[in-house]
Enzyme design. Sequence first.
Site: not given
Ligand SMILES: O=C1O[C@H](COP(=O)(O)O)[C@@H](O)[C@H](O)[C@H]1O
Length: 497
Positions: A243, A180-181
Site C-alpha cells: 500500500h 492491493d485494496h
Molecule cells: O492490508 C492491510 O490493510 C489493513 C489496513 O487497511 P485499511 O483499509 O483499514 O487502511 C491493515 O489493517 C492490515 O494489517 C493489512 O493486512
Amino acid sequence: MITEQHPKAVIVIFGATGDLAKRKLFPSIYRLVRNNKIGKEFAVVGVGRRPLTNEEFRHNVQESIQSSIEDSTETDEFSSHFYYHPFDVTNPSSYNELKTVLHELDNSYNTEGNRMFYLAMAPEFFGTIASNLKKEGLTDTKGWSRLVIEKPFGHDLPSAQTLNQELREVFNEDQIYRIDHYLGKEMVQNIEVIRFANAIFEPLWNNRYISNIQITSSEVLGVEDRGRYYEHSGALRDMVQNHMLQMVALLAMEPPIKLATDEIRSEKVKVLRALRPVNEENVSDYFVRGQYYSGSLFNKSVPAYREESNVDEQSMTETYVAGKVMIDNFRWAGVPFYIRTGKRLKEKSTKIVIQFKDIPMNLYYNRKEDLAPNLLVIHIQPDEGITLQLNAKKTGSGVYGKPIELDYCNNCLDGINTPEAYEKLIYDCMRGDATNFTHWDEVALSWSYVDTISHAWKKEKAELAFYRAGSAGPKEADELLERDSFHWWHVGDDLGC
Ligand SMILES: O=C1O[C@H](COP(=O)(O)O)[C@@H](O)[C@H](O)[C@H]1O
Ligand SMILES: NC(=O)C1=CN([C@@H]2O[C@H](COP(=O)(O)OP(=O)(O)OC[C@H]3O[C@@H](n4cnc5c(N)ncnc54)[C@H](OP(=O)(O)O)[C@@H]3O)[C@@H](O)[C@H]2O)C=CC1
C-alpha cells in the site's frame, strides 16, 4: 479488453467461509447488484472445507450484508445467486465436480462462460489451486477466466517469484489480478486526477517546488487474531511493500501518455526502479521500526504486542515503520518521501501531505515566525477530501499573514456514497480493467526494495523503538524528519463532515 456495464460471470470464491469473504466480498457484490452495476446474470460459488448446505451458506451471506441493506425484500433474490461447494482445495479430484457445477451455472445464469476465481485464502494454496484449475479444465471456457489473488503475494522476492511462476504456468499476466485494496480507495484513485487534471499543480510537482511529501497510514487496531500471520510479516511487509509504495508510485510517476492500464503501470514501475536502495550500513538513516507496548485507547487498556495471542513474548516484529524514501530521478532528486504506518496508534487516519518550498523572501508574515508553507493535503480515510493550506492577510490593519485552509470534502456531499474499495475492484476485474491491480513488475520491485531493509533489520536486532499503544508512535520517527529540518504535519483533522 474492458467490457461494458453489467458484466456477467460466475465468481468462485475460494475461502468463502473466511473473514474476508464475510466482511468485504459478499457486501461488495451486494452493493454492485443494488447499484445496478451487475444485473441478474451472475452466480457465486463459495468453496471452503466446512460442510454447509446452500441454505446455510445463503444465510451467512444475508447476515454479512445486513449493514448495506436498503430494501430487505431484495436479499432472498440476491442470496439465491449463491451456491456452496465444500472441498479441500488440496484434493485434485474435487475440481472435476466443481467444473460440472460451474458449467451448469453458466447455463442457468447465461454467464457466457466467464469465470472469476477469487483466492481469499492463505497464499500457500495459490499455486495448488491454480494448477488444479488448469489440470481439471476449469479454465477452458468460451468466456474469460481471471484469477484474483489476495495479499500477501509472497513474503520476500524469492517466494514471490516462485509463486508467480506457479501462477504463470496457468494464467497469463493479463488474467492475473493482484489485489492491493488501497488502489480501490476513492481518494487514492483521485491522486492521478488531482495531479494530471489541474494546471496549478502539475508544473509545481517536482523538486524545484516541493520540499517533501509525507504519507501516513495510522491504525487504532492491533493485530487482532492475526498474530500468527503478522509475526512473519510485520508492518514492513504488511503495509509498506504494497500500500505505502503504491501511494509513493502514484504520487511520483510521470504523466502517462494515456490513461491505459499498461501506460500507468509502466510509469509506476519506473518510479519503483528509481527508489534509492537502503543497505545494512545506512538503514538507520532511512528507516525506523517500532513495536507497541501496553497503553490505552479510548479509555480502555490494551495489551502490548508481545502479549497478543500467537505472538512470541520476545518478538522483534515491527508494528510500526517510518521511512525516508528517496527517488533518484530528475523530477524527485533531493525530495524525501516520508512514510509512516503503524498499529495501535491514537487515530485511524490515512493522509498524504505535499509540502511546497517556501517563497524566497518573507514580506508579510510576522518576521519572528517562520513562514507557513503551502500544503496540499489529500485525505484518504476516514474523511475523504482535499485541503489546500495557503497564506492570507490577517483581518484588520497591518500586513500580517496567517495560514488559511481551503477544504473540499468528498464524502460529505449529499447522495454520495463512496463505493468500498473491494466493490470497485471486483467490478473492475469483471470488466477486465486491471489498472488498479498490481503488475508483477511492481510487486517484484517493491519486494526487492523492502527485502534489503528487512535483511538489515535482522542483522541489527537491537534497533526496535517501543511506543505506547494509543500514542502517535515512537519519538525516533520524529527524529528521522528533524535530521532534515522537517516535522510530521498533523493537519486538517477533519473536513467538517
Ligand atoms: O492490508 C492491510 O490493510 C489493513 C489496513 O487497511 P485499511 O483499509 O483499514 O487502511 C491493515 O489493517 C492490515 O494489517 C493489512 O493486512
Ligand atoms: N481478512 C482480511 O481483512 C484480509 C485478508 N487478506 C487475505 O485474504 C486471505 C484470506 O483471509 P481471511 O478471510 O482473513 O482468512 P480466514 O482464515 O478467515 O479464512 C480462510 C478461508 O480458507 C478456507 N480454507 C482453509 N484451508 C482450506 C482448504 N484446505 N481447503 C478449502 N478451504 C480452505 C477456510 O475455510 P474452512 O475453514 O471452511 O475450510 C476459510 O474460508 C489471506 O490471504 C489474507 O492474508 C487480505 C487483506 C485483508
